[in-house]
Scaffold this active site. Structure first.
Site, PDB file in Angstrom:
ATOM      1  N   ASP A   2     -11.658   2.604   3.914  1.00 42.96           N
ATOM      2  CA  ASP A   2     -11.977   1.172   3.955  1.00 42.96           C
ATOM      3  C   ASP A   2     -13.488   0.937   3.877  1.00 42.96           C
ATOM      4  O   ASP A   2     -13.930  -0.198   3.704  1.00 42.96           O
ATOM      5  CB  ASP A   2     -11.482   0.589   5.290  1.00 42.96           C
ATOM      6  CG  ASP A   2     -10.362  -0.408   5.120  1.00 42.96           C
ATOM      7  OD1 ASP A   2     -10.143  -0.868   3.985  1.00 42.96           O
ATOM      8  OD2 ASP A   2      -9.720  -0.723   6.123  1.00 42.96           O
TER       9      ASP A   2
ATOM     10  N   GLN B 138      -5.099  -1.444   9.503  1.00 40.43           N
ATOM     11  CA  GLN B 138      -4.982  -2.796   8.948  1.00 40.43           C
ATOM     12  C   GLN B 138      -5.623  -3.821   9.889  1.00 40.43           C
ATOM     13  O   GLN B 138      -5.379  -3.815  11.091  1.00 40.43           O
ATOM     14  CB  GLN B 138      -3.499  -3.126   8.713  1.00 40.43           C
ATOM     15  CG  GLN B 138      -3.231  -4.454   8.041  1.00 40.43           C
ATOM     16  CD  GLN B 138      -3.721  -4.523   6.597  1.00 40.43           C
ATOM     17  OE1 GLN B 138      -3.785  -3.516   5.897  1.00 40.43           O
ATOM     18  NE2 GLN B 138      -4.081  -5.703   6.150  1.00 40.43           N
TER      19      GLN B 138
ATOM     20  N   LYS C 139       0.847  -1.208   0.000  1.00 34.72           N
ATOM     21  CA  LYS C 139       0.000   0.000   0.000  1.00 34.72           C
ATOM     22  C   LYS C 139       0.876   1.249   0.000  1.00 34.72           C
ATOM     23  O   LYS C 139       0.615   2.196  -0.748  1.00 34.72           O
ATOM     24  CB  LYS C 139      -0.909   0.015   1.238  1.00 34.72           C
ATOM     25  CG  LYS C 139      -2.089  -0.936   1.116  1.00 34.72           C
ATOM     26  CD  LYS C 139      -2.798  -1.142   2.440  1.00 34.72           C
ATOM     27  CE  LYS C 139      -3.815  -2.274   2.285  1.00 34.72           C
ATOM     28  NZ  LYS C 139      -4.358  -2.765   3.559  1.00 34.72           N
TER      29      LYS C 139
HETATM   30  N1  GUN Z   1      -6.978  -6.856   5.903  1.00 37.02           N
HETATM   31  C1  GUN Z   1      -7.178  -7.577   4.773  1.00 37.02           C
HETATM   32  N2  GUN Z   1      -7.825  -6.832   3.860  1.00 37.02           N
HETATM   33  C2  GUN Z   1      -8.026  -5.627   4.421  1.00 37.02           C
HETATM   34  C3  GUN Z   1      -8.645  -4.425   3.968  1.00 37.02           C
HETATM   35  O1  GUN Z   1      -9.159  -4.300   2.841  1.00 37.02           O
HETATM   36  N3  GUN Z   1      -8.659  -3.400   4.854  1.00 37.02           N
HETATM   37  C4  GUN Z   1      -8.127  -3.517   6.095  1.00 37.02           C
HETATM   38  N4  GUN Z   1      -8.202  -2.462   6.900  1.00 37.02           N
HETATM   39  N5  GUN Z   1      -7.552  -4.597   6.540  1.00 37.02           N
HETATM   40  C5  GUN Z   1      -7.502  -5.654   5.706  1.00 37.02           C
END
Ligand code: GUN
Length: 294
Positions: free
Chosen positions: A121, A98, A54
């Site tokens: 998100d 996350q 990311k």
């Molecule tokens: N963990 C796995 N996929 C995601 C996601 O799309 N967002 C977040 N915050 N955590 C994740």
């Protein structure tokens, strides 16, 4: 028949390039640099890989990336204080915590603390509720990616029979809402559903998001259906290492389906690309500049 392989890698690269173009434009025309803050608690190896990816892709798109790494035993009050600072930081337009979080932290409390305008998100109840109500909302990135991949095969999803297998807040539930917005007819199935093979056999669009390696078998699939595999499962391989497989038995399903996403190289690539788009959209909305063309 052998299915067309949906190239998530190429489609994600194209989306990232379009996002980067719009980032350059809003910076030039409005002096706005979208900024994304990613918060990682603890050192789960898979999460570390995602967060690194990311960070790199955010910078490559010309956006500002702010990484916050906290130890697994961070007190909840400290994490909430960080979120509060990020909510008030004018250089931050998107906040992603996350998941999964260590068990000592209450995920719902943490998500609820994020400013809904920065909730890239799409997990805050404000955005989840708006999405469910059919209103404009920041929607979760993985389901957004699923819709884009589906539309790379079908110009319109209107009237199609879709099945979503899995009802998580991150994928299944928001995907149901996005498919409804596309005028698809949606069945949502889960671990208690009866006769999943028969439900799946009716579907023109199959979305597997259960986290169970190769659970969806080839003979469940309607011939010619489009199969979008959201699963990323690490299973032991013959050589003592691990290999990645989806929630769909790819070798079987690709003999029956009309189009199918591979794992890796399918949905996974789309999630971060959609995160960039959400951050750009959030930045424009917060700054009061016209919506980006992506
Ligand atoms: N963990 C796995 N996929 C995601 C996601 O799309 N967002 C977040 N915050 N955590 C994740």
């Amino acid at each position: 028949m052998t299915a067309k392989i949906i190239d998530g890698k190429a489609i994600a690269a194209e989306l990232r390039a379009r996002a980067a173009g719009e980032v350059a434009r809003v910076r030039r025309e409005h002096g706005l640099t979208p900024g994304l803050a990613v918060v990682l608690v603890g050192n789960d190896p898979a999460s570390e890989v995602y967060v690194r990816s990311k960070h790199k892709q955010t910078q490559d798109a010309g956006m500002a990336s702010f990484e916050h790494k906290l130890p697994a035993d961070v007190p909840q009050a400290e994490l909430l204080a960080l979120i509060d600072r990020l909510n008030r930081d004018r250089n931050v337009h998107g906040i992603l915590v996350q998941l999964p979080l260590p068990k000592s932290l209450h995920t719902e409390t943490i998500i609820n603390a994020i400013d809904p305008a920065k909730d890239v998100d799409g997990l805050h109840p404000h955005n989840a509720g708006r999405l469910a109500g059919g209103f404009a909302a920041l929607a979760p990135c993985t389901p957004l990616g699923c819709i884009i991949l589906s539309k790379s095969v079908h110009a319109s999803l209107e009237g199609m029979n879709a099945i979503v297998i899995g009802r998580s807040n991150l994928v299944g539930r928001p995907l149901l809402q996005l498919l409804l917005n596309e005028n698809a007819t949606v069945t949502i199935a889960h671990s208690r559903s009866r006769d999943l093979p028969a439900l799946t056999a009716r579907a023109d669009l199959v979305y597997a998001a259960v986290g169970k390696p190769e659970m969806v078998r080839g003979d469940w699939i309607k011939p010619g259906a489009t199969v979008i595999d959201v699963g990323i499962n690490r299973i032991p391989a013959a050589d003592g290492k691990t290999r990645l497989v989806g929630d769909v038995a790819f070798a079987e399903a690709s003999q029956i389906a009309g189009a199918i996403t591979p794992v890796p190289g399918g949905v996974g690539q789309m999630t971060v690309a959609c995160l960039l788009v959400n951050t750009l959209r959030a930045a424009c909305a917060i700054a009061g500049v016209p919506k980006p063309a992506v």
